[in-house]
Design a protein around this motif. Structure first.
Motif, PDB file in Angstrom:
ATOM      1  N   ASN A  56      -3.837   8.794  15.374  1.00  0.00           N
ATOM      2  CA  ASN A  56      -2.986   9.236  16.479  1.00  0.00           C
ATOM      3  C   ASN A  56      -3.077  10.735  16.717  1.00  0.00           C
ATOM      4  N   GLU A  57      -3.807  11.405  15.857  1.00  0.00           N
ATOM      5  CA  GLU A  57      -4.132  12.828  16.036  1.00  0.00           C
ATOM      6  C   GLU A  57      -2.912  13.744  16.066  1.00  0.00           C
ATOM      7  N   VAL A  58      -1.982  13.492  16.979  1.00  0.00           N
ATOM      8  CA  VAL A  58      -0.824  14.382  17.085  1.00  0.00           C
ATOM      9  C   VAL A  58       0.445  13.556  17.041  1.00  0.00           C
ATOM     10  N   VAL A  59       1.551  14.255  16.858  1.00  0.00           N
ATOM     11  CA  VAL A  59       2.842  13.584  16.826  1.00  0.00           C
ATOM     12  C   VAL A  59       3.359  13.433  18.249  1.00  0.00           C
ATOM     13  N   HIS A  60       3.726  12.225  18.607  1.00  0.00           N
ATOM     14  CA  HIS A  60       4.358  12.008  19.906  1.00  0.00           C
ATOM     15  C   HIS A  60       5.799  11.591  19.678  1.00  0.00           C
ATOM     16  N   GLU A  61       6.681  12.019  20.567  1.00  0.00           N
ATOM     17  CA  GLU A  61       8.060  11.553  20.546  1.00  0.00           C
ATOM     18  C   GLU A  61       8.744  11.794  19.199  1.00  0.00           C
ATOM     19  N   ALA A  62       8.595  12.989  18.676  1.00  0.00           N
ATOM     20  CA  ALA A  62       9.329  13.350  17.462  1.00  0.00           C
ATOM     21  C   ALA A  62      10.821  13.307  17.781  1.00  0.00           C
ATOM     22  N   LYS A  63      11.591  12.686  16.898  1.00  0.00           N
ATOM     23  CA  LYS A  63      12.987  12.412  17.241  1.00  0.00           C
ATOM     24  C   LYS A  63      13.887  13.623  16.997  1.00  0.00           C
ATOM     25  N   MET A  64      14.723  13.891  18.005  1.00  0.00           N
ATOM     26  CA  MET A  64      15.567  15.076  17.954  1.00  0.00           C
ATOM     27  C   MET A  64      16.944  14.726  18.512  1.00  0.00           C
ATOM     28  N   VAL A  65      17.976  15.370  17.980  1.00  0.00           N
ATOM     29  CA  VAL A  65      19.296  15.217  18.585  1.00  0.00           C
ATOM     30  C   VAL A  65      19.742  16.565  19.149  1.00  0.00           C
ATOM     31  N   ALA A  84      11.706  14.816  28.387  1.00  0.00           N
ATOM     32  CA  ALA A  84      10.603  14.354  29.232  1.00  0.00           C
ATOM     33  C   ALA A  84       9.237  14.740  28.676  1.00  0.00           C
ATOM     34  N   SER A  85       9.213  15.673  27.724  1.00  0.00           N
ATOM     35  CA  SER A  85       7.919  16.098  27.175  1.00  0.00           C
ATOM     36  C   SER A  85       7.301  14.971  26.356  1.00  0.00           C
ATOM     37  N   ALA A  86       6.002  15.064  26.170  1.00  0.00           N
ATOM     38  CA  ALA A  86       5.302  13.993  25.457  1.00  0.00           C
ATOM     39  C   ALA A  86       5.606  14.015  23.963  1.00  0.00           C
ATOM     40  N   ASP A  87       5.870  15.216  23.432  1.00  0.00           N
ATOM     41  CA  ASP A  87       5.930  15.340  21.974  1.00  0.00           C
ATOM     42  C   ASP A  87       7.312  15.084  21.385  1.00  0.00           C
ATOM     43  N   VAL A  88       8.345  15.260  22.201  1.00  0.00           N
ATOM     44  CA  VAL A  88       9.696  15.184  21.652  1.00  0.00           C
ATOM     45  C   VAL A  88      10.509  14.131  22.397  1.00  0.00           C
ATOM     46  N   LYS A  89      11.364  13.450  21.654  1.00  0.00           N
ATOM     47  CA  LYS A  89      12.262  12.476  22.259  1.00  0.00           C
ATOM     48  C   LYS A  89      13.672  12.818  21.816  1.00  0.00           C
ATOM     49  N   VAL A  90      14.575  12.960  22.773  1.00  0.00           N
ATOM     50  CA  VAL A  90      15.972  13.234  22.434  1.00  0.00           C
ATOM     51  C   VAL A  90      16.655  11.895  22.227  1.00  0.00           C
ATOM     52  N   VAL A  91      17.028  11.603  20.969  1.00  0.00           N
ATOM     53  CA  VAL A  91      17.589  10.282  20.714  1.00  0.00           C
ATOM     54  C   VAL A  91      19.087  10.222  20.987  1.00  0.00           C
ATOM     55  N   HIS A  92      19.754  11.356  20.901  1.00  0.00           N
ATOM     56  CA  HIS A  92      21.198  11.321  21.130  1.00  0.00           C
ATOM     57  C   HIS A  92      21.691  12.723  21.466  1.00  0.00           C
ATOM     58  N   VAL A  93      22.743  12.792  22.262  1.00  0.00           N
ATOM     59  CA  VAL A  93      23.394  14.077  22.503  1.00  0.00           C
ATOM     60  C   VAL A  93      24.783  13.988  21.907  1.00  0.00           C
ATOM     61  N   ASP A 105      20.719  13.594   8.428  1.00  0.00           N
ATOM     62  CA  ASP A 105      20.770  13.119   7.041  1.00  0.00           C
ATOM     63  C   ASP A 105      20.304  11.666   6.934  1.00  0.00           C
ATOM     64  N   SER A 106      20.675  10.877   7.932  1.00  0.00           N
ATOM     65  CA  SER A 106      20.287   9.467   7.846  1.00  0.00           C
ATOM     66  C   SER A 106      18.958   9.215   8.557  1.00  0.00           C
ATOM     67  N   LYS A 107      18.229  10.287   8.814  1.00  0.00           N
ATOM     68  CA  LYS A 107      16.865  10.212   9.352  1.00  0.00           C
ATOM     69  C   LYS A 107      16.751   9.556  10.723  1.00  0.00           C
ATOM     70  N   GLU A 108      17.846   9.615  11.491  1.00  0.00           N
ATOM     71  CA  GLU A 108      17.714   9.155  12.874  1.00  0.00           C
ATOM     72  C   GLU A 108      16.979  10.215  13.681  1.00  0.00           C
ATOM     73  N   ALA A 109      17.018  11.435  13.176  1.00  0.00           N
ATOM     74  CA  ALA A 109      16.333  12.517  13.871  1.00  0.00           C
ATOM     75  C   ALA A 109      15.847  13.534  12.853  1.00  0.00           C
ATOM     76  N   TYR A 110      14.880  14.360  13.267  1.00  0.00           N
ATOM     77  CA  TYR A 110      14.315  15.357  12.348  1.00  0.00           C
ATOM     78  C   TYR A 110      14.549  16.786  12.826  1.00  0.00           C
ATOM     79  N   GLY A 111      15.329  16.898  13.920  1.00  0.00           N
ATOM     80  CA  GLY A 111      15.622  18.237  14.394  1.00  0.00           C
ATOM     81  C   GLY A 111      16.877  18.235  15.243  1.00  0.00           C
ATOM     82  N   ILE A 112      17.519  19.398  15.299  1.00  0.00           N
ATOM     83  CA  ILE A 112      18.719  19.542  16.135  1.00  0.00           C
ATOM     84  C   ILE A 112      18.495  20.710  17.090  1.00  0.00           C
TER      85      ILE A 112
END
Lengths: 417, 392
Positions: A56-65, A84-93, A105-112
């Protein structure tokens, strides 16, 4: 002068023996499933497996809140663009930081991403505003995706806001105010910053050397285990000279590995569309000394293998060290002097550097001249050491035979009396 | 067999194994020398944390006081070092193909004049992503210098118009991103890689040693005697056989922990307990996996090949360099079969992020779960040990 001492006959016998040994070694390889694993199965399967892992070469849709303390049109637009970007997905606000931290902490996301309460106010009043990014460091590629995307969105949106705030007379003048010096980043050779394109070519070259080390080491260990005198050299009139043994055996490996190279360096990269911009002639010319160096290196090392399993215990863990010492992932300029010198012992160091530059960056032999030279020196040097190893084994074997002969003779003598 | 008898048998097998161990130098190499070499290598290789002074080429077609100043500032960055200055781009590109530089910084002709007269000259920077780490570090530095150049010209024109600094920055870059990297604020690669690489090498060596210690019994035809010494019980025989290695490898693993978190002071937000437990569990889980391997392929060379190949794949599939979530779903499922994967997840939660144990207990259970593997293969292994004839 006796017939067998004439040079002409020595050479003729030598060449005949060389082909005999070549044939024998060929049989040895195909008789031994352990060797077959390393000569065929590993080169066949490993490159495919690695390419598959990194495909997959690169990370797509890295999960972020997101924690949106601003709750305004501007902040929502910012979030929308990040999502809307290809690399990041906002899973929750989330409305507050505690909930966001829990999600991480529960790994639903890897960034804030934290948007402050006066985000919109600052922007309206022409002040600089700060968006905070918190990233989990378990995967550097997630961090990279978050940072690049957030930076990109902030620059784009910032530019638009600044333009709308201070409308200049023309569009051009607007641009000049915001971007007096624009800049562009260009990624060369591995244009999408792909992980497979970066690491797999190096692994491919390393696999060649390591499987040779393991396979030839195993053949050496087997020869010793099955030999009465625990010697590398069988007792046979054909195995009566160092050169014919070393050349006969290495010819077997070379022929086999030309085929293996075809699969590993030509077909696999094509299957997984890895970069392949090198001139075929350059690749062939470069791989020749690499293979020779690796073969003679492996033959030298096989002299020290007492059992057939020893190579697996000794060499496998070095693969990782050799990969790092090659300077592909950890830049060679940052490798401590001592390790850099140690790296020159192994054909893989120059082999990986040179092959990757030819294959991925389209260098010609001219640009890899230092590596090319090192490989030929290694090929020559290890040829000599391989000869020494076999020479020693022949002499040792002969001595043991003679000793045994005398011992038997003495025994017979004693019995007679 | 009563408990007391079992202990007696274990004792006998342990003694027998110690004799075998000290008479085979290969064990000494794999248990002590190889981990030591790896630790010394990787920790000294990355002792700076980040590679410094990565060479770049500068193509300065402007060649004025301003452009030279810009280059000087770039050179002053810790990660960047200007290796060559040249007037031709193709020369710079060749240097890149020779592997002498990883990046090119391009300043166009009449840069200074155009910048001050509002003609928007464009700075370009090129990175060679064949070397991913070098490229991303240089990208960062060259981007920063470009943004700074932009800002400094903006500041000049802005001040000329009588704007305050705040106003100008609000105009030049209305939104800035402030990054906080949790646990590893310096983006230290040594922290990032060695926390998983070194336990991974340990796992590989444990696989091989376990397979080797059982496989040689079959090869040398001593397995019957071994099982007899263990009171004809495979469980007792295995415990006795593996116990010395468990102790030694745990010792090595804890030395590694002490080196990482004590000597090198890598982030340890959880305290020692969770990591010492995790590394001990990694040792026994890997041993159990090793038993499973030789049970499936009860020929020394095949079992050992299995151990080596599996152990090598671990480094890629565990996902510390390329995240598991970005892999194919099949591979994501496959990754759970590696003890190292669970160790890695524990490390991330505990040492790196200092999360509550509640978030990682599942991974501890997973590691314990590997201990069931020998039971799956026990019957076949015992048959192999008692009746299998080694074919050279």
């Amino acid at each position: 002068m006796k017939r067998e001492y004439r040079l002409r006959y020595i050479i003729r016998d030598g060449i005949q023996d060389m082909f005999y040994i070549w044939k024998e070694e060929w049989k040895n390889v195909f008789r031994d499933e352990g060797v077959m694993i390393f000569f065929f199965l590993v080169p066949l399967v490993y490159p495919v497996l690695y390419s598959f892992i990194y495909n997959n070469e690169v990370v797509h849709e890295a999960k972020m809140v997101v924690v949106d303390d601003s709750q305004t049109a501007y902040s929502r637009e910012f979030i929308r663009r990040v999502d809307a970007s290809a690399d990041v997905k906002v899973v929750h606000v989330y409305p507050d930081m505690t909930a966001a931290k829990e999600a991480m902490d529960s790994k639903e996301a890897y960034g804030i991403l934290w948007i402050p309460s006066d985000f919109s106010k600052d922007l309206h009043q022409g002040r600089q505003t700060t968006v905070s990014l918190y990233s989990d460091m378990s995967a550097l590629l997630f961090y990279k995706a978050f940072l690049l995307t957030a930076t990109e969105v902030s620059l784009d949106m910032g530019a638009e806001i600044a333009a709308s705030r201070a409308p200049a007379s023309t569009d051009q003048a607007e641009l000049i105010q915001i971007h007096p010096i624009p800049s562009e980043a260009i990624t060369m050779f591995n244009t999408q910053n792909g992980f497979a394109s970066f690491l797999v070519p190096a692994i491919l070259v390393l696999v060649l050397q390591q499987t040779l080390l393991l396979g030839i080491g195993m053949l050496g260990g087997t020869a010793r285990e099955s030999n009465r005198f625990n010697s590398l050299v069988p007792i046979s009139k054909h195995f009566n000279g160092t050169l014919r043994i070393v050349m006969g055996k290495s010819l077997t490996y070379l022929v086999l590995y030309v085929l293996v190279c075809l699969w590993v360096l030509v077909i696999v990269p094509r299957l997984f569309s890895l970069p392949q911009v090198g001139q075929p002639a350059d690749v062939v010319l470069f791989m020749l000394p690499y293979l020779l160096a690796a073969i003679f290196f492996a033959m030298t090392m096989s002299g020290f293998m007492q059992t057939r399993e020893a190579p697996m215990m000794v060499f496998v863990f070095t693969s990782l060290i050799l990969l790092f010492i090659s300077g592909i992932s950890w830049p060679k300029e940052a490798i401590p002097e001592f390790w850099r010198w140690l790296g020159y012992i192994f054909p893989s160091t120059a082999g990986i550097q040179g092959f990757v530059r030819i294959n991925t960056t389209g260098a010609t032999l001219n640009e890899v001249a230092p590596e090319y030279r090192i490989l030929w020196v290694q090929a020559g040097g290890y040829f000599i050491t391989a000869c020494l190893v076999y020479r020693y084994q022949i002499i040792r074997c002969r001595k043991l035979i003679v000793q045994r002969y005398w011992a038997l003779k003495k025994m017979r003598h004693n019995i007679k009396i | 067999m009563t408990c007391r008898e079992a202990i007696g048998h274990i004792n006998t097998v342990v003694r027998r194994e110690m004799h075998r161990m000290v008479s085979t130098p290969l064990y000494f190499f794999c248990i002590l020398v190889a981990p030591l070499i790896s630790m010394t290598f990787f920790l000294s290789l990355m002792r700076e944390g980040l590679p410094k002074d990565l060479p770049i080429a500068v193509v300065d077609l402007d060649n004025t006081e301003t452009s030279r100043n810009l280059v000087r500032q770039l050179d002053a960055f810790e990660q960047t070092s200007v290796y060559i200055r040249t007037g031709s781009f193709s020369e710079a590109r060749e240097a890149m193909q020779r592997g002498e530089v990883y990046g090119i910084f391009y300043i166009p002709e009449d840069f200074t004049v155009e910048a001050t007269s509002g003609k928007q000259p464009k700075l370009s920077y090129y990175t060679n992503s064949t070397y991913l780490i070098a490229a991303s570090l240089l990208f960062r530095d060259m981007k920063t210098i470009s943004v700074l150049a932009n800002a400094s010209v903006g500041l000049q024109t802005g001040t000329a118009k009588g704007l305050t600094n705040d106003q100008i920055m609000g105009q030049l870059q209305p939104i800035v991103i402030d990054t906080h990297v949790i646990g590893n604020p310096w983006l230290n690669y040594s922290v990032y890689l060695n926390n998983t690489l070194l336990p991974g090498i340990l796992q590989l060596l444990i696989f091989s040693v376990t397979v080797f210690s059982i496989g040689t019994e079959i090869k040398q035809g001593t397995s019957r005697e071994w099982i007899q010494k263990g009171g004809n019980s495979l469980t007792v025989g295995l415990i006795g056989k593996l116990l010395p290695y468990t102790l030694l490898f745990t010792l090595v693993a804890w030395t590694l922990m002490a080196t990482l978190y004590g000597y090198n002071a890598f982030p340890l937000n959880s305290g020692w307990g969770p990591m010492l437990a995790a590394s001990f569990l990694l040792v026994i889980a890997s041993q159990a996996t090793g038993v499973f391997m030789i049970g499936v392929l009860p020929t020394l060379r095949l079992g050992l090949s299995f151990a080596c190949l599996f152990g090598m794949i671990a480094f890629s599939i565990v996902g510390f360099s390329f995240p598991v979530l970005a892999m194919d779903p099949t591979l994501q499922a496959l990754s759970t079969l590696f003890p190292l994967r669970h160790y890695f997840l524990i490390y991330v939660d505990q040492a790196l992020n200092g999360r509550d144990l509640i978030y990682s207990w599942g991974e501890y259970i997973w590691l314990l779960g590997f201990l069931f593997l020998p039971f799956l293969i026990g019957r076949q292994l015992k048959k192999a040990l008692l009746y299998f004839k080694y074919i050279p």
